[in-house]
Design a protein around this motif. Sequence first.
Motif, PDB file in Angstrom:
ATOM      1  N   GLN A  31      -6.664 -10.506  16.162  1.00 18.73           N
ATOM      2  CA  GLN A  31      -7.113  -9.835  15.233  1.00 18.73           C
ATOM      3  C   GLN A  31      -8.619  -9.081  15.940  1.00 18.73           C
ATOM      4  O   GLN A  31      -9.340  -9.915  16.077  1.00 18.73           O
TER       5      GLN A  31
ATOM      6  N   GLU B  89      -9.011  -9.090   7.692  1.00 22.85           N
ATOM      7  CA  GLU B  89      -7.976  -8.181   8.065  1.00 22.85           C
ATOM      8  C   GLU B  89      -6.642  -8.388   7.066  1.00 22.85           C
ATOM      9  O   GLU B  89      -6.378  -9.609   6.992  1.00 22.85           O
ATOM     10  N   LYS B  90      -6.343  -7.259   6.601  1.00 18.67           N
ATOM     11  CA  LYS B  90      -5.157  -7.257   5.797  1.00 18.67           C
ATOM     12  C   LYS B  90      -5.212  -8.203   4.716  1.00 18.67           C
ATOM     13  O   LYS B  90      -4.295  -9.031   4.538  1.00 18.67           O
TER      14      LYS B  90
ATOM     15  N   ARG C 100      -8.649  12.011   7.848  1.00 19.84           N
ATOM     16  CA  ARG C 100      -7.828  11.038   8.652  1.00 19.84           C
ATOM     17  C   ARG C 100      -6.300  11.212   8.375  1.00 19.84           C
ATOM     18  O   ARG C 100      -6.124  11.061   7.019  1.00 19.84           O
TER      19      ARG C 100
ATOM     20  N   ASP D  83      -4.366   7.101  14.236  1.00 19.33           N
ATOM     21  CA  ASP D  83      -5.153   7.583  13.376  1.00 19.33           C
ATOM     22  C   ASP D  83      -6.055   8.885  14.052  1.00 19.33           C
ATOM     23  O   ASP D  83      -6.569   8.827  14.954  1.00 19.33           O
TER      24      ASP D  83
ATOM     25  N   TYR E  34      -4.958  -2.739   5.938  1.00 22.89           N
ATOM     26  CA  TYR E  34      -6.090  -2.245   6.799  1.00 22.89           C
ATOM     27  C   TYR E  34      -7.094  -3.765   6.989  1.00 22.89           C
ATOM     28  O   TYR E  34      -6.901  -4.686   6.412  1.00 22.89           O
ATOM     29  N   GLY E  35      -8.078  -3.462   7.935  1.00 18.95           N
ATOM     30  CA  GLY E  35      -9.084  -4.456   7.949  1.00 18.95           C
ATOM     31  C   GLY E  35     -10.068  -3.886   6.934  1.00 18.95           C
ATOM     32  O   GLY E  35     -10.259  -2.682   6.771  1.00 18.95           O
TER      33      GLY E  35
ATOM     34  N   LEU F  81      -4.167  -6.678  18.273  1.00 13.83           N
ATOM     35  CA  LEU F  81      -5.348  -5.614  19.019  1.00 13.83           C
ATOM     36  C   LEU F  81      -6.452  -6.106  19.575  1.00 13.83           C
ATOM     37  O   LEU F  81      -6.776  -5.614  20.470  1.00 13.83           O
TER      38      LEU F  81
ATOM     39  N   THR G 277     -10.363  -7.279  14.172  1.00 17.53           N
ATOM     40  CA  THR G 277     -11.124  -7.670  13.117  1.00 17.53           C
ATOM     41  C   THR G 277     -11.824  -9.147  12.865  1.00 17.53           C
ATOM     42  O   THR G 277     -12.989  -9.374  12.780  1.00 17.53           O
TER      43      THR G 277
ATOM     44  N   ILE H   1     -11.300  -0.221   7.338  1.00 20.11           N
ATOM     45  CA  ILE H   1     -11.523  -0.026   8.847  1.00 20.11           C
ATOM     46  C   ILE H   1     -10.562   1.079   9.211  1.00 20.11           C
ATOM     47  O   ILE H   1      -9.235   0.822   9.221  1.00 20.11           O
ATOM     48  N   ILE H   2     -11.214   2.135   9.803  1.00 20.75           N
ATOM     49  CA  ILE H   2      -9.944   3.095  10.393  1.00 20.75           C
ATOM     50  C   ILE H   2     -10.305   3.138  12.005  1.00 20.75           C
ATOM     51  O   ILE H   2     -11.100   2.691  12.666  1.00 20.75           O
ATOM     52  N   GLY H   3      -9.266   3.539  12.773  1.00 26.87           N
ATOM     53  CA  GLY H   3      -9.083   3.162  14.305  1.00 26.87           C
ATOM     54  C   GLY H   3     -10.079   3.758  15.133  1.00 26.87           C
ATOM     55  O   GLY H   3      -9.912   4.539  16.100  1.00 26.87           O
TER      56      GLY H   3
ATOM     57  N   TYR I 292     -13.811   2.673  16.780  1.00 27.05           N
ATOM     58  CA  TYR I 292     -14.926   1.416  16.861  1.00 27.05           C
ATOM     59  C   TYR I 292     -15.735   1.703  18.080  1.00 27.05           C
ATOM     60  O   TYR I 292     -15.377   2.261  19.140  1.00 27.05           O
TER      61      TYR I 292
ATOM     62  N   LEU J 156      -7.828   3.983  18.183  1.00 25.31           N
ATOM     63  CA  LEU J 156      -6.474   3.775  17.735  1.00 25.31           C
ATOM     64  C   LEU J 156      -5.674   5.411  17.644  1.00 25.31           C
ATOM     65  O   LEU J 156      -6.130   5.893  16.674  1.00 25.31           O
TER      66      LEU J 156
HETATM   67  C1  G1P Z   1      -5.220  -1.769  12.760  1.00 25.63           C
HETATM   68  C2  G1P Z   1      -6.399  -2.810  12.555  1.00 25.63           C
HETATM   69  C3  G1P Z   1      -6.884  -2.588  11.241  1.00 25.63           C
HETATM   70  C4  G1P Z   1      -7.339  -1.296  10.866  1.00 25.63           C
HETATM   71  C5  G1P Z   1      -6.205  -0.246  10.969  1.00 25.63           C
HETATM   72  C6  G1P Z   1      -6.468   1.409  11.134  1.00 25.63           C
HETATM   73  O1  G1P Z   1      -4.152  -2.114  11.855  1.00 25.63           O
HETATM   74  O2  G1P Z   1      -6.281  -3.973  12.769  1.00 25.63           O
HETATM   75  O3  G1P Z   1      -8.027  -3.625  10.781  1.00 25.63           O
HETATM   76  O4  G1P Z   1      -7.921  -0.870   9.591  1.00 25.63           O
HETATM   77  O5  G1P Z   1      -5.582  -0.658  12.468  1.00 25.63           O
HETATM   78  O6  G1P Z   1      -5.548   2.064  11.572  1.00 25.63           O
HETATM   79  P1  G1P Z   1      -2.729  -1.767  12.054  1.00 25.63           P
HETATM   80  O7  G1P Z   1      -2.644  -0.274  11.485  1.00 25.63           O
HETATM   81  O8  G1P Z   1      -2.584  -1.678  13.811  1.00 25.63           O
HETATM   82  O9  G1P Z   1      -1.950  -2.684  11.401  1.00 25.63           O
END
Ligand code: G1P
Length: 292
Positions: free
Chosen positions: A233, A194-195, A256, A135, A172-173, A112, A235, A207-209, A211, A132
């Motif tokens: 990442q 992150e994760k 969400r 979401d 998630y982050g 990302l 994050t 963190i939701i998508g 920013y 993102l």
């Molecule tokens: C991404 C981000 C993550 C965030 C998430 C939200 O992860 O890297 O920090 O919490 O989106 O949907 P992914 O879902 O692409 O693995």
Amino acid sequence: MTSTKVRKAIFPAAGFGTRFLPATKSIPKEMLALVDKPIIQYGVEEALAAGCDQIVIVTGRGKSAIEDYFDISYELECTLEKRGKLDLLAVSRQVSQMVRLSYVRQKEALGLGHAVLMARDLVGDEPFAVILPDDVIDAPTPCLRQMVDAFDQTHSSILATQIIEGPAISSYGVLDGKADPSNPRLFNVSDLVEKPQPGDAPSNHAIIGRYILTPAIFDVLERTPLGAGGELQLTDGIRGLLATEKVCGFSFEGTRYDAGDKLGMLKATVDFALKRDDLGPQLRAYLKSLKL
Ligand code: G1P
């Protein structure tokens, strides 16, 4: 900074969408329909409602359906016009006239943070949003609009957050921080990861998508090493930004849906359809008739 207004929104859309295989073998996951609109359109409409007028979509191989979708569809529109289907013609035209779009290719799936870096030249030296498309957020005031309003006060980067209970937090982050006394929805972020493994998560604020980032993130991302999953990442980049700038979490008002997940998509489909005048009453009656 050349502007302090959030005018541009980046949509990372180069991922493979493996959670929706086999459908995503030939359809970009961003084009999967939520009721009758591709999921990416919900995000684009949210960006417009937040005052953004330039959309940058970061695509990859096999994603040309996204470009075709937001383009004029001559054959379809001529046919609809000849057949006098003017209401459908308007629906199709509305999509291509919606907004100014630019596309940039992410040639390799490097994460990302890397996707956001691909848009650097198109964004320039001004704050920008990242959405993102997986979401999907249903809210009385669109989520990004809420965040832009907060950004206009703080002028610092803002990340949408939501409480996630239990081991699911590892997807998630996750941020650590303290409530901001000036606004009950804001946190002052002190760290991000992150994760994390379930036991290592610093909080349950995921963190939701959505920013809003200051352009300083680009230089930080350029020097951020690869992180979780061997990817660059976002994050981790934001964590680097913390060394020089304030970063805020924002607990948005709204629901969400993870539309990149089968169950999340089904829930969104039911909830969105139930709200529609043309589908809601019949769907409600059907759901009530099910012997569950
Ligand atoms: C991404 C981000 C993550 C965030 C998430 C939200 O992860 O890297 O920090 O919490 O989106 O949907 P992914 O879902 O692409 O693995």
